[in-house]
Design a protein around this motif. Structure first.
Motif, PDB file in Angstrom:
ATOM      1  N   ARG A   1      -9.090  10.757  12.216  1.00 33.19           N
ATOM      2  CA  ARG A   1      -8.229  10.171  13.258  1.00 33.19           C
ATOM      3  C   ARG A   1      -7.350   9.060  12.682  1.00 33.19           C
ATOM      4  N   VAL A   2      -7.910   8.276  11.767  1.00 32.87           N
ATOM      5  CA  VAL A   2      -7.121   7.239  11.077  1.00 32.87           C
ATOM      6  C   VAL A   2      -5.969   7.892  10.311  1.00 32.87           C
ATOM      7  N   ALA A   3      -6.244   8.991   9.624  1.00 37.24           N
ATOM      8  CA  ALA A   3      -5.213   9.694   8.863  1.00 37.24           C
ATOM      9  C   ALA A   3      -4.092  10.183   9.784  1.00 37.24           C
ATOM     10  N   GLU A   4      -4.456  10.738  10.936  1.00 34.65           N
ATOM     11  CA  GLU A   4      -3.446  11.214  11.883  1.00 34.65           C
ATOM     12  C   GLU A   4      -2.606  10.051  12.417  1.00 34.65           C
ATOM     13  N   ALA A   5      -3.242   8.952  12.775  1.00 37.32           N
ATOM     14  CA  ALA A   5      -2.517   7.785  13.267  1.00 37.32           C
ATOM     15  C   ALA A   5      -1.621   7.208  12.174  1.00 37.32           C
ATOM     16  N   SER A   6      -2.112   7.188  10.957  1.00 40.98           N
ATOM     17  CA  SER A   6      -1.338   6.659   9.833  1.00 40.98           C
ATOM     18  C   SER A   6      -0.065   7.470   9.608  1.00 40.98           C
ATOM     19  N   GLU A   7      -0.172   8.773   9.712  1.00 41.71           N
ATOM     20  CA  GLU A   7       1.006   9.625   9.567  1.00 41.71           C
ATOM     21  C   GLU A   7       2.009   9.337  10.674  1.00 41.71           C
ATOM     22  N   ARG A   8       1.514   9.226  11.900  1.00 39.63           N
ATOM     23  CA  ARG A   8       2.391   8.951  13.043  1.00 39.63           C
ATOM     24  C   ARG A   8       3.096   7.618  12.881  1.00 39.63           C
ATOM     25  N   LEU A   9       2.365   6.596  12.411  1.00 45.81           N
ATOM     26  CA  LEU A   9       2.924   5.250  12.237  1.00 45.81           C
ATOM     27  C   LEU A   9       3.680   5.094  10.916  1.00 45.81           C
ATOM     28  N   ASN A  10       3.535   6.070  10.030  1.00 39.10           N
ATOM     29  CA  ASN A  10       4.085   6.010   8.684  1.00 39.10           C
ATOM     30  C   ASN A  10       3.641   4.731   7.965  1.00 39.10           C
ATOM     31  N   HIS A  11       2.347   4.447   8.114  1.00 36.68           N
ATOM     32  CA  HIS A  11       1.750   3.278   7.468  1.00 36.68           C
ATOM     33  C   HIS A  11       0.307   3.633   7.138  1.00 36.68           C
ATOM     34  N   HIS A  12       0.001   3.682   5.855  1.00 34.00           N
ATOM     35  CA  HIS A  12      -1.249   4.275   5.390  1.00 34.00           C
ATOM     36  C   HIS A  12      -2.164   3.246   4.737  1.00 34.00           C
ATOM     37  N   PRO A  13      -3.418   3.222   5.151  1.00 32.88           N
ATOM     38  CA  PRO A  13      -4.374   2.270   4.570  1.00 32.88           C
ATOM     39  C   PRO A  13      -5.024   2.838   3.308  1.00 32.88           C
ATOM     40  N   PHE A  14      -5.619   1.956   2.543  1.00 34.80           N
ATOM     41  CA  PHE A  14      -6.593   2.379   1.549  1.00 34.80           C
ATOM     42  C   PHE A  14      -7.866   2.659   2.341  1.00 34.80           C
ATOM     43  N   ILE A  15      -8.544   3.744   2.022  1.00 31.42           N
ATOM     44  CA  ILE A  15      -9.751   4.151   2.738  1.00 31.42           C
ATOM     45  C   ILE A  15     -10.878   4.334   1.718  1.00 31.42           C
ATOM     46  N   VAL A  16     -12.006   3.683   1.998  1.00 29.96           N
ATOM     47  CA  VAL A  16     -13.194   3.866   1.177  1.00 29.96           C
ATOM     48  C   VAL A  16     -14.302   4.392   2.081  1.00 29.96           C
ATOM     49  N   ILE A  17     -14.911   5.496   1.658  1.00 29.39           N
ATOM     50  CA  ILE A  17     -16.011   6.105   2.404  1.00 29.39           C
ATOM     51  C   ILE A  17     -17.284   5.877   1.603  1.00 29.39           C
ATOM     52  N   GLU A  18     -18.218   5.152   2.212  1.00 28.81           N
ATOM     53  CA  GLU A  18     -19.524   4.899   1.602  1.00 28.81           C
ATOM     54  C   GLU A  18     -20.602   5.335   2.592  1.00 28.81           C
ATOM     55  N   PHE A  19     -20.863   6.623   2.579  1.00 24.11           N
ATOM     56  CA  PHE A  19     -21.817   7.234   3.491  1.00 24.11           C
ATOM     57  C   PHE A  19     -21.445   6.943   4.941  1.00 24.11           C
ATOM     58  N   LYS A  20     -22.090   6.018   5.633  1.00 25.00           N
ATOM     59  CA  LYS A  20     -21.795   5.742   7.041  1.00 25.00           C
ATOM     60  C   LYS A  20     -20.940   4.488   7.214  1.00 25.00           C
ATOM     61  N   LEU A  21     -20.411   3.957   6.129  1.00 21.87           N
ATOM     62  CA  LEU A  21     -19.581   2.751   6.157  1.00 21.87           C
ATOM     63  C   LEU A  21     -18.170   3.106   5.688  1.00 21.87           C
ATOM     64  N   ILE A  22     -17.197   2.869   6.557  1.00 25.62           N
ATOM     65  CA  ILE A  22     -15.798   3.151   6.238  1.00 25.62           C
ATOM     66  C   ILE A  22     -15.063   1.820   6.132  1.00 25.62           C
ATOM     67  N   THR A  23     -14.358   1.628   5.020  1.00 27.72           N
ATOM     68  CA  THR A  23     -13.581   0.412   4.809  1.00 27.72           C
ATOM     69  C   THR A  23     -12.101   0.775   4.815  1.00 27.72           C
ATOM     70  N   LEU A  24     -11.322   0.035   5.613  1.00 28.62           N
ATOM     71  CA  LEU A  24      -9.873   0.206   5.663  1.00 28.62           C
ATOM     72  C   LEU A  24      -9.217  -1.077   5.170  1.00 28.62           C
ATOM     73  N   LYS A  25      -8.159  -0.915   4.389  1.00 26.72           N
ATOM     74  CA  LYS A  25      -7.465  -2.049   3.789  1.00 26.72           C
ATOM     75  C   LYS A  25      -5.962  -1.823   3.943  1.00 26.72           C
ATOM     76  N   LEU A  26      -5.264  -2.821   4.476  1.00 32.16           N
ATOM     77  CA  LEU A  26      -3.834  -2.688   4.776  1.00 32.16           C
ATOM     78  C   LEU A  26      -3.000  -3.785   4.117  1.00 32.16           C
ATOM     79  N   THR A  27      -1.799  -3.415   3.714  1.00 28.12           N
ATOM     80  CA  THR A  27      -0.745  -4.331   3.298  1.00 28.12           C
ATOM     81  C   THR A  27       0.570  -3.585   3.409  1.00 28.12           C
TER      82      THR A  27
END
Length: 98
Positions: free
Chosen positions: A47-73
């Motif tokens: 869902r983050v990926a879909e929203a990012s495409e719509r907004l044309n603004h993409h985060p760094f995404i880290v997947i660590e099992f059940k922990l998702i980290t998003l980073k923006l600039t």
């Protein structure tokens, strides 16, 4: 026209409204989202990926099992812009819908 880089004061003000997001290295905002299952986290990332495409603004995404980290600039501005905080709000809304 490209969005303007925010002042430190404005960044601090916007972070007050989003306390789960943290400033790092003076030019990034970062948030960790924890899920009950791995697949819930993956669904959120999709869902983050879909929203990012719509907004044309993409985060760094880290997947660590059940922990998702998003980073923006905003690279084009050399730091944080209003768009980063609008995007963070969108991601928080997606998390609340999880």
């Amino acid at each position: 026209m490209a969005a303007a880089k925010l002042s430190e004061e404005r960044v601090a003000q916007l972070l007050e409204a989003r306390p789960a997001w943290k400033l790092t290295d003076g030019k990034w905002i970062i948030r960790k989202y924890r899920f009950q299952t791995y697949m819930q986290g993956i669904s959120f990332v999709n869902r983050v990926a879909e929203a990012s495409e719509r907004l044309n603004h993409h985060p760094f995404i880290v997947i660590e099992f059940k922990l998702i980290t998003l980073k923006l600039t905003s690279w084009h501005a050399g730091g944080l812009t209003e768009l980063d905080f609008e995007t963070a709000a969108e991601f928080d809304d997606l998390f609340m819908e999880s």
